[in-house]
Each structure stands twice: as structure tokens, then as C-alpha cells.
Motif scaffolding. Structure first.
Motif, PDB file in Angstrom:
ATOM      1  N   LEU A 112       0.849  -1.185   0.000  1.00 50.48           N
ATOM      2  CA  LEU A 112       0.000   0.000   0.000  1.00 50.48           C
ATOM      3  C   LEU A 112       0.885   1.235   0.000  1.00 50.48           C
ATOM      4  O   LEU A 112       2.078   1.170   0.314  1.00 50.48           O
ATOM      5  CB  LEU A 112      -0.978  -0.003   1.180  1.00 50.48           C
ATOM      6  CG  LEU A 112      -0.426  -0.198   2.593  1.00 50.48           C
ATOM      7  CD1 LEU A 112       0.042   1.121   3.180  1.00 50.48           C
ATOM      8  CD2 LEU A 112      -1.496  -0.800   3.492  1.00 50.48           C
ATOM      9  N   THR A 113       0.301   2.366  -0.387  1.00 49.39           N
ATOM     10  CA  THR A 113       1.056   3.614  -0.519  1.00 49.39           C
ATOM     11  C   THR A 113       0.619   4.602   0.556  1.00 49.39           C
ATOM     12  O   THR A 113      -0.579   4.754   0.819  1.00 49.39           O
ATOM     13  CB  THR A 113       0.838   4.228  -1.909  1.00 49.39           C
ATOM     14  OG1 THR A 113       1.211   3.273  -2.901  1.00 49.39           O
ATOM     15  CG2 THR A 113       1.698   5.481  -2.088  1.00 49.39           C
ATOM     16  N   LEU A 114       1.600   5.263   1.154  1.00 53.03           N
ATOM     17  CA  LEU A 114       1.349   6.258   2.194  1.00 53.03           C
ATOM     18  C   LEU A 114       1.448   7.663   1.612  1.00 53.03           C
ATOM     19  O   LEU A 114       2.034   7.857   0.540  1.00 53.03           O
ATOM     20  CB  LEU A 114       2.368   6.099   3.323  1.00 53.03           C
ATOM     21  CG  LEU A 114       2.384   4.757   4.058  1.00 53.03           C
ATOM     22  CD1 LEU A 114       3.524   4.737   5.077  1.00 53.03           C
ATOM     23  CD2 LEU A 114       1.055   4.493   4.738  1.00 53.03           C
ATOM     24  N   ALA A 218       3.195   7.215  -7.515  1.00 49.94           N
ATOM     25  CA  ALA A 218       2.946   7.027  -6.083  1.00 49.94           C
ATOM     26  C   ALA A 218       1.630   7.664  -5.670  1.00 49.94           C
ATOM     27  O   ALA A 218       1.577   8.521  -4.783  1.00 49.94           O
ATOM     28  CB  ALA A 218       4.108   7.575  -5.257  1.00 49.94           C
ATOM     29  N   CYS A 219       0.543   7.246  -6.309  1.00 48.77           N
ATOM     30  CA  CYS A 219      -0.766   7.826  -6.007  1.00 48.77           C
ATOM     31  C   CYS A 219      -1.232   7.439  -4.608  1.00 48.77           C
ATOM     32  O   CYS A 219      -1.092   6.292  -4.190  1.00 48.77           O
ATOM     33  CB  CYS A 219      -1.805   7.367  -7.020  1.00 48.77           C
ATOM     34  SG  CYS A 219      -1.595   8.099  -8.654  1.00 48.77           S
ATOM     35  N   TYR A 220      -1.781   8.409  -3.911  1.00 47.31           N
ATOM     36  CA  TYR A 220      -2.426   8.185  -2.630  1.00 47.31           C
ATOM     37  C   TYR A 220      -3.850   8.680  -2.766  1.00 47.31           C
ATOM     38  O   TYR A 220      -4.093   9.855  -3.014  1.00 47.31           O
ATOM     39  CB  TYR A 220      -1.696   8.935  -1.512  1.00 47.31           C
ATOM     40  CG  TYR A 220      -2.358   8.806  -0.156  1.00 47.31           C
ATOM     41  CD1 TYR A 220      -2.332   7.602   0.534  1.00 47.31           C
ATOM     42  CD2 TYR A 220      -3.008   9.892   0.423  1.00 47.31           C
ATOM     43  CE1 TYR A 220      -2.935   7.479   1.780  1.00 47.31           C
ATOM     44  CE2 TYR A 220      -3.610   9.780   1.666  1.00 47.31           C
ATOM     45  CZ  TYR A 220      -3.571   8.568   2.345  1.00 47.31           C
ATOM     46  OH  TYR A 220      -4.172   8.457   3.567  1.00 47.31           O
ATOM     47  N   ARG A 221      -4.815   7.747  -2.642  1.00 50.03           N
ATOM     48  CA  ARG A 221      -6.229   8.052  -2.857  1.00 50.03           C
ATOM     49  C   ARG A 221      -6.459   8.709  -4.224  1.00 50.03           C
ATOM     50  O   ARG A 221      -7.217   9.661  -4.365  1.00 50.03           O
ATOM     51  CB  ARG A 221      -6.763   8.938  -1.737  1.00 50.03           C
ATOM     52  CG  ARG A 221      -6.750   8.251  -0.377  1.00 50.03           C
ATOM     53  CD  ARG A 221      -7.272   9.142   0.728  1.00 50.03           C
ATOM     54  NE  ARG A 221      -7.305   8.407   1.996  1.00 50.03           N
ATOM     55  CZ  ARG A 221      -7.636   8.963   3.164  1.00 50.03           C
ATOM     56  NH1 ARG A 221      -7.960  10.249   3.206  1.00 50.03           N
ATOM     57  NH2 ARG A 221      -7.640   8.234   4.261  1.00 50.03           N
ATOM     58  N   GLY A 222      -5.735   8.189  -5.219  1.00 42.48           N
ATOM     59  CA  GLY A 222      -5.923   8.620  -6.599  1.00 42.48           C
ATOM     60  C   GLY A 222      -5.117   9.817  -7.033  1.00 42.48           C
ATOM     61  O   GLY A 222      -5.096  10.153  -8.218  1.00 42.48           O
ATOM     62  N   SER A 223      -4.436  10.468  -6.109  1.00 41.67           N
ATOM     63  CA  SER A 223      -3.684  11.687  -6.444  1.00 41.67           C
ATOM     64  C   SER A 223      -2.188  11.399  -6.458  1.00 41.67           C
ATOM     65  O   SER A 223      -1.638  10.903  -5.465  1.00 41.67           O
ATOM     66  CB  SER A 223      -3.987  12.782  -5.417  1.00 41.67           C
ATOM     67  OG  SER A 223      -3.218  13.939  -5.680  1.00 41.67           O
ATOM     68  N   VAL A 234      -2.682   9.177 -15.303  1.00 39.89           N
ATOM     69  CA  VAL A 234      -2.187   8.023 -14.562  1.00 39.89           C
ATOM     70  C   VAL A 234      -3.300   6.999 -14.353  1.00 39.89           C
ATOM     71  O   VAL A 234      -4.394   7.343 -13.894  1.00 39.89           O
ATOM     72  CB  VAL A 234      -1.625   8.441 -13.190  1.00 39.89           C
ATOM     73  CG1 VAL A 234      -1.072   7.223 -12.449  1.00 39.89           C
ATOM     74  CG2 VAL A 234      -0.548   9.510 -13.344  1.00 39.89           C
ATOM     75  N   LEU A 235      -3.007   5.742 -14.715  1.00 38.50           N
ATOM     76  CA  LEU A 235      -3.842   4.607 -14.317  1.00 38.50           C
ATOM     77  C   LEU A 235      -3.112   3.910 -13.180  1.00 38.50           C
ATOM     78  O   LEU A 235      -2.087   3.249 -13.390  1.00 38.50           O
ATOM     79  CB  LEU A 235      -4.047   3.647 -15.491  1.00 38.50           C
ATOM     80  CG  LEU A 235      -5.313   3.810 -16.330  1.00 38.50           C
ATOM     81  CD1 LEU A 235      -5.339   2.778 -17.453  1.00 38.50           C
ATOM     82  CD2 LEU A 235      -6.570   3.691 -15.475  1.00 38.50           C
TER      83      LEU A 235
END
Length: 340
Positions: A112-114, A218-223, A234-235
Motif C-alpha cells: 500500500l502507498t502512504l 505514487a498515487c495516494y487516494r488517486g492523487s 495516470v492509471l
């Protein structure tokens, strides 16, 4: 085979020599400390205060239940005290914001990404459902990969992948072993192509970025947490084979980019891209071109002449040391350098 020596991307001359790190180097620790249990925060704070060079050298922080907390970098690992089962469990809950159910898909994928773009890899006992991984429980190991950007890392490369006078791009495959700097180089290449390089007479173009493992943007909640340029779509979290085709059909990119390509299911998507007149920038694991030829999916892409340039990186002088640039016939693009 001839090898072309080029400017190192993240070689030793990029490592800060100051004994006191600058604020930007300390920022990642400020972002990550809240995700560690209170019992580990003073240990990390004190360690980095006493050894400030670690700010620039650390690429990963690894926690394993019942084993030492490890600060990992290309110069080696620094082992601290043993992480207890309770401390690891607390870290998992803090990372998942006390709601493991909300991160069920991330746990199934194993990472997961932070905020800030830092990525946490998970290992432990897998729970299967119909022969497929449903989740990981309990978690026994965490690998926190520190997100860093190096604006300008691709300055030297961009002129070498633009045919003179054409304003187009050579499709390019960046090759390196794990931790060799290929994702860092690809990220800055995407940023520059999307933003444009007036000094080279290049206007910015639309880039379709398929970021299956959330390591590039490094998207976090799509951003996107990383700067990938103003014209980049970005996909995030989408399998490469499907994502490349989706981008082609729905977003009209002039350039496609993705990380760690090479599976057989990627071949069809790559073939569709090259027949659509779109340039492709990708990375692959390997020590050299010979490693690439031995992988069936990549070998098929070479047979299709999917790439006109190959960039080989190593860790010889630190992550991102450039060992050579080759054309579609696997010849050095210019004379000079050592023989191999």
C-alpha cells in the motif's frame, strides 16, 4: 559488446557530503514517524540524529517480528534492536489507519502507498480463497520503501532518445537490477516529456502512465504524490497489459510509460502500442541485455523491434550508475567506453 560510459544518475557524487542533512532529506522521516509505534519513534529519531548521513543513504526500513529493525541502503544495512510482535502489529494498524477492512485490496496485492509516496510491502501468512490470495494475516514483515524524486535525473538521457530534427521519441527500455535506479530515471523522463524541454526545442506531450504498483506516480487516494508532469494521465493499480490498451483506446497518449514490463500478457499490449505510432518507455529487471533476451516476453518484444534504445543501469558506483546505451541491434549508440 561495447559499453558507453555516461553520466551516473545517482552515483556517489550525488550523495550529500554535509554532516547535517538539509531539510528536504529530513522530510521523509517526519512523514513516516507517525506510522511507527511510540516505542520505536525515539529509536529512529535518535539514530538519524546521531548518524545524519543515513538520511540520504536509507532507501528502505524493514521491520520483521522478532528480528532487528533494519535501515537499508546501497552502502549496507544498519541493524537496530529487535522488533517485538506487538510493535509490528501496532505498525500495521497505524499504516492501515486502524481499519484493515478498508485496505483489504491493498493487503491482497501485498503493498500500500502512504502520503508522500512511500510504499509499504507486506509479507506473512497468505489467506487463500478459491486458490487466490485474499489477504495477508498475520503480517510478519514490513518493507517501507522511501520515496525520493531526483528532478533532472533524465537530463542527460532525453537528447539521446530524440531523433535529430524529428521531434519524436525512440521507444526506450531501461534495464537494471532491483534498486538500480530505473524507476527514478523513468519517473523524471515522464516528467520532462510531459512538461517539455524548451532548451531542446521539445514541447510537452500527453503521456499515459500505467502505474501498476504505484511506484512511479505514487498515487495516494488517486492523487499522484510525485511530480510526473502536467500532461500525464495516470492509471494507478491497473495491470500493465490491460492498462496500456485502456490508455490507447480512451486517453489518446503520444507516449506510453510503465514499470517492470516483461510478462507474456504484456506482449499484445506492446504490439498494439507500437502499431499505433505511440512511443513506449518502460523498465525491466536485468543485469544486462543478455538477461533480457533470456526472458520469453521480452525476447518477443525484441523480435518485434518494440524498442529502439536500451539503457543499462547498475549499482556499481551507487544506484543509477549508467553502464551503457544501445540501439535496436544491441550496438553501442556511440564509440568509446570499455569493452565487455
Amino acid at each position: 559488446m561495447r559499453w558507453v560510459q555516461a553520466k551516473g544518475l545517482l552515483s556517489d557524487d550525488r550523495v550529500p557530503k554535509e554532516t547535517i542533512p538539509n531539510r528536504s532529506e529530513q522530510k521523509w522521516l517526519d512523514q513516516l514517524l507517525p506510522y511507527f509505534p511510540p516505542s520505536l519513534r525515539p529509536l529512529l529519531d535518535e539514530t538519524y540524529s546521531n548518524f545524519p548521513d543515513l538520511f540520504s543513504e536509507t532507501s528502505e526500513i524493514r521491520l520483521r517480528a522478532g528480528r532487528p529493525l533494519a535501515l537499508c541502503g546501497y552502502r549496507g544495512d544498519r541493524l537496530l534492536r529487535t522488533v517485538t510482535d506487538e510493535e509490528l502489529l501496532q505498525t500495521v494498524h497505524l499504516i492501515a489507519q486502524c481499519s484493515l477492512y478498508a485496505f483489504e485490496e491493498e493487503f491482497r496485492q501485498g503493498f500500500l502507498t502512504l502520503p508522500g509516496g512511500h510504499r509499504v510491502g507486506l509479507a506473512g501468512r497468505t489467506v487463500l480463497d478459491g486458490g487466490k490470495v485474499k489477504t495477508i494475516h498475520p503480517v510478519s514483515s514490513l518493507n517501507i520503501r522511501i520515496a525520493r524524486q531526483f528532478p533532472g535525473a533524465a537530463d542527460w538521457l532525453l537528447p539521446r532518445i530524440v531523433p535529430v530534427g524529428e521531434g519524436l521519441f525512440f521507444s526506450t527500455l531501461i534495464i537494471s537490477p532491483p534498486g538500480g535506479g530505473k524507476t527514478t530515471l523513468l519517473r523524471d523522463l515522464v516528467r520532462q516529456i510531459s512538461s517539455g524541454r524548451p532548451d531542446l526545442g521539445l514541447a510537452g506531450v500527453t503521456v499515459g502512465l500505467v502505474d501498476e504498483r504505484s511506484e512511479i506516480a505514487a498515487c495516494y487516494r488517486g492523487s499522484p504524490q510525485n511530480d510526473v508532469g502536467p500532461r500525464t494521465d495516470v492509471l494507478d493499480g491497473c495491470p500493465k497489459s490491460e492498462g496500456l490498451q485502456r490508455m490507447l483506446r480512451s486517453m489518446g497518449p503520444q507516449v506510453l510509460a510503465t514499470d517492470e514490463i516483461g510478462r507474456m500478457e504484456d506482449v499484445r499490449a506492446v504490439e498494439e502500442a507500437i502499431h499505433s505510432g505511440v512511443a513506449l518507455f518502460a523498465t525491466a529487471h536485468g543485469q544486462n541485455l543478455e538477461d533480457i533476451v533470456r526472458r520469453p516476453g521480452l525476447a518477443e518484444m525484441l523480435r518485434m523491434n518494440a524498442f529502439q534504445r536500451f539503457v543499462v543501469l547498475s549499482r556499481r558506483r551507487g544506484p543509477g550508475t549508467v553502464e551503457g546505451i544501445f540501439d535496436e541491434n544491441r550496438n553501442a549508440v556511440e564509440e568509446g567506453g570499455r569493452l565487455c
